[in-house]
Scaffold this active site. Structure first.
Site, short mmCIF file in Angstrom:
data_model
loop_
_atom_site.label_atom_id
_atom_site.label_comp_id
_atom_site.label_asym_id
_atom_site.label_seq_id
_atom_site.Cartn_x
_atom_site.Cartn_y
_atom_site.Cartn_z
N GLU A 172 38.80 33.62 37.07
CA GLU A 172 39.08 34.91 36.02
C GLU A 172 40.58 33.98 36.00
O GLU A 172 41.76 34.21 37.32
CB GLU A 172 39.96 36.30 36.65
CG GLU A 172 38.18 36.82 36.19
CD GLU A 172 38.53 38.23 37.41
OE1 GLU A 172 37.72 39.16 36.41
OE2 GLU A 172 39.05 38.27 37.90
N GLY A 188 43.13 33.73 40.32
CA GLY A 188 44.40 32.76 40.50
C GLY A 188 44.40 32.37 38.95
O GLY A 188 43.54 33.03 37.79
N SER A 189 45.37 31.64 39.50
CA SER A 189 46.12 30.81 38.58
C SER A 189 44.89 29.15 38.04
O SER A 189 43.42 29.57 38.96
CB SER A 189 47.36 29.79 38.88
OG SER A 189 46.87 28.53 40.21
N CYS A 227 47.44 39.11 34.34
CA CYS A 227 47.17 37.88 33.54
C CYS A 227 47.19 38.15 31.08
O CYS A 227 47.73 36.88 31.18
CB CYS A 227 45.68 38.05 33.82
SG CYS A 227 44.84 39.11 34.20
N GLU A 286 52.33 29.41 31.08
CA GLU A 286 52.35 31.14 31.48
C GLU A 286 53.50 31.08 32.86
O GLU A 286 52.83 30.97 33.96
CB GLU A 286 51.18 31.09 32.34
CG GLU A 286 50.47 32.75 32.65
CD GLU A 286 49.25 33.26 33.46
OE1 GLU A 286 49.44 32.31 34.61
OE2 GLU A 286 48.98 33.68 33.58
N LYS A 343 38.59 36.89 50.98
CA LYS A 343 39.79 36.81 51.73
C LYS A 343 41.00 37.11 50.87
O LYS A 343 41.44 36.75 49.10
CB LYS A 343 40.28 35.03 51.13
CG LYS A 343 41.03 34.49 52.09
CD LYS A 343 40.57 33.37 51.30
CE LYS A 343 42.19 33.62 49.93
NZ LYS A 343 43.46 33.35 50.65
#
Ligand code: NAD
Length: 428
Positions: free
Chosen positions: A259, A237-238, A293, A391, A186
């Site tokens: 992650e 992602g976040s 990241c 972040e 996705k």
């Protein structure tokens, strides 16, 4: 209007893969949907190509096809799976130029960085194909032998972010297939093109249903994490979304790999060669316009060299050309999408409110068409300010000064985000 070709670079080959139309693949077939949507070139705000918008019925169809494919793929010998995966890596390499241009067009990073991402994409596939799947003999006597085997799990749902849409797709496809699992990819709705094209290309190398894609809006991710037919979620992602993924996956006791975000500290010691290290720190802090990241996100510089180091960093930053990544000489591209642009702008809005001192940058890029912000360094904001604690994921970075090792290590560790950290010194 979507562009008619990716920078005119699409080669005409017998087995040509079109880089100007995009579909999702379910059970080996391109599946259209009544509705469609499109991404936006972040450097120009031009509309890109239409992609399908799927609903729950498409996901059900994809999961059924994947579960069927799993029955035989999981029994396919490792060497055969590896051969197919390596052939796929060769195919990605063959389309390197097209993928690279597409990546810059949808993501914004300059072509030279897109080239590196594509190279890393097929190198990762090959690297992973070089690994073996060990069996651990944990006990062996005359009457008893205990072996731990790592067996295929089933259907993997791969949820991809928009900052490395190509690398993170290849990085999920290869290990899933090598270990005998099947996968449904996705992409991020903001950057769907490279991922969809990688899945389309995969149809030539794997049996139908082994690699599928699902294209749509924000509702597809939650549908995947809830779906009882998906056995594992591989999410990048976040941190905020990662928590939602874990919560949702727990309902069906799915396995998850998360992650997530980072707020990496870089500690600069007084003995560094400033002229060498300051440009490196500026580069790794602002690479991909701060949308990595593992970017350096908090720069702690020893107080004895602080002023000189800050000047060297800002001078280097001024040499990093900002613009459309398809243009020559560009080092920093735009923010990838309007949502991220608006979020990062809130840190720029904080500058007057928080009375932050700006070492370089500090504003919007006037006369630019895309989602551009000036690369910015904030000079010694408070340790508890948003720019230090959160972040930002954009081209704005705090420089901080330190005196004792004990103090700087405590400040570097004062975060709930664990990803990377670095110490810069001559004294290994
Ligand atoms: P994001 O969390 O907004 O979205 C990531 C993906 O999750 C997208 O495909 C999105 O559609 C999907 N999604 C959104 N809501 C969901 C939900 N409720 N359930 C399931 N899926 C959902 O992240 P982003 O903005 O695309 O990416 C940037 C973030 O990713 C940064 O925080 C960055 O640090 C992190 N990142 C981490 C790594 C790593 O290896 N640790 C690598 C790249 C990016």
């Amino acid at each position: 209007m979507a562009p008619s070709a990716t920078n005119g670079s699409t080669a005409h080959r017998e087995d040509n893969l079109s880089f100007t139309s995009f579909s999702q693949f379910i059970d080996g077939v391109a599946v259209k949907t009544p509705a469609s949507r499109h991404g936006i070139n972040p450097a120009t705000k031009e509309d890109l190509w239409e992609v399908p918008v799927s609903g729950a019925e498409h996901l059900d169809h994809g999961v059924d096809a994947a579960r069927k494919a799993f029955r035989s793929w999981s029994k396919t010998p490792f060497e055969q799976r590896k051969k197919a995966v390596l052939a796929y890596a060769d195919a990605v390499e063959k389309y390197k130029e097209e993928f690279s241009t597409l990546l810059t067009t949808e993501q914004g990073k300059p072509t030279w960085q897109a080239n590196l991402e594509v190279t890393a994409g097929y190198d990762w596939i090959r690297g992973m194909a070089g690994l073996t799947i060990p069996e651990d003999v944990v006990e062996e006597t005359e009457t008893k032998k205990t072996i731990v085997r790592y067996t295929p799990i089933g259907v993997v749902g791969a949820i991809i972010p928009w900052n490395f849409p190509l690398l993170l797709t290849t990085g999920k496809i290869a290990p899933a297939l090598l270990t005998g699992n099947v996968i449904i990819v996705k992409p991020s709705p903001f950057a769907p093109y490279c991922a969809l094209k990688l899945v389309e290309l995969a149809q030539r190398y794997f049996p139908k249903g082994v690699v599928g894609s699902i294209s749509g809006g924000d509702d597809i991710g939650p549908m995947m994490t809830e779906h009882p037919g998906i056995d594992k979620i591989s999410f990048t992602g976040s941190t905020t979304t990662g928590k939602l993924v874990m919560r949702s996956a727990s309902k069906t006791l799915k396995r998850v790999v998360l992650e997530l975000g980072g707020n990496d500290p870089a500690i600069v010691c007084p003995d560094v060669d400033i002229s060498r290290v300051a440009p490196m720190i500026a580069t790794y802090a602002f690479l991909n316009s701060g949308q990595v990241c593992l970017n350096l996100k908090r720069i702690y510089i020893h107080e004895s060299i602080y002023d000189e180091f800050l000047v060297a960093m800002t001078e280097h930053l001024k040499t990093m050309a900002v613009g459309n990544g398809l243009d020559k000489g560009i080092v920093l591209g735009p923010l990838q999408n309007s949502m991220q642009y608006d979020r990062v702008k809130t840190f720029f809005d904080d500058i007057p409110k928080e009375k932050w001192k700006v070492a370089v940058g500090g504003g919007k890029m006037e006369n630019s068409k895309g989602y551009f912000l000036q690369p910015t360094i904030i000079d010694r904001p408070a340790d508890d300010s948003r720019i230090v604690v959160e972040e930002p994921f954009g081209p704005i970075v705090p420089a901080l000064s330190w005196r004792t090792e004990e103090d700087v290590i405590a400040r570097a560790n004062d975060t709930r985000m664990g990803l990377g950290a670095s110490v810069w010194s001559k004294d290994l």
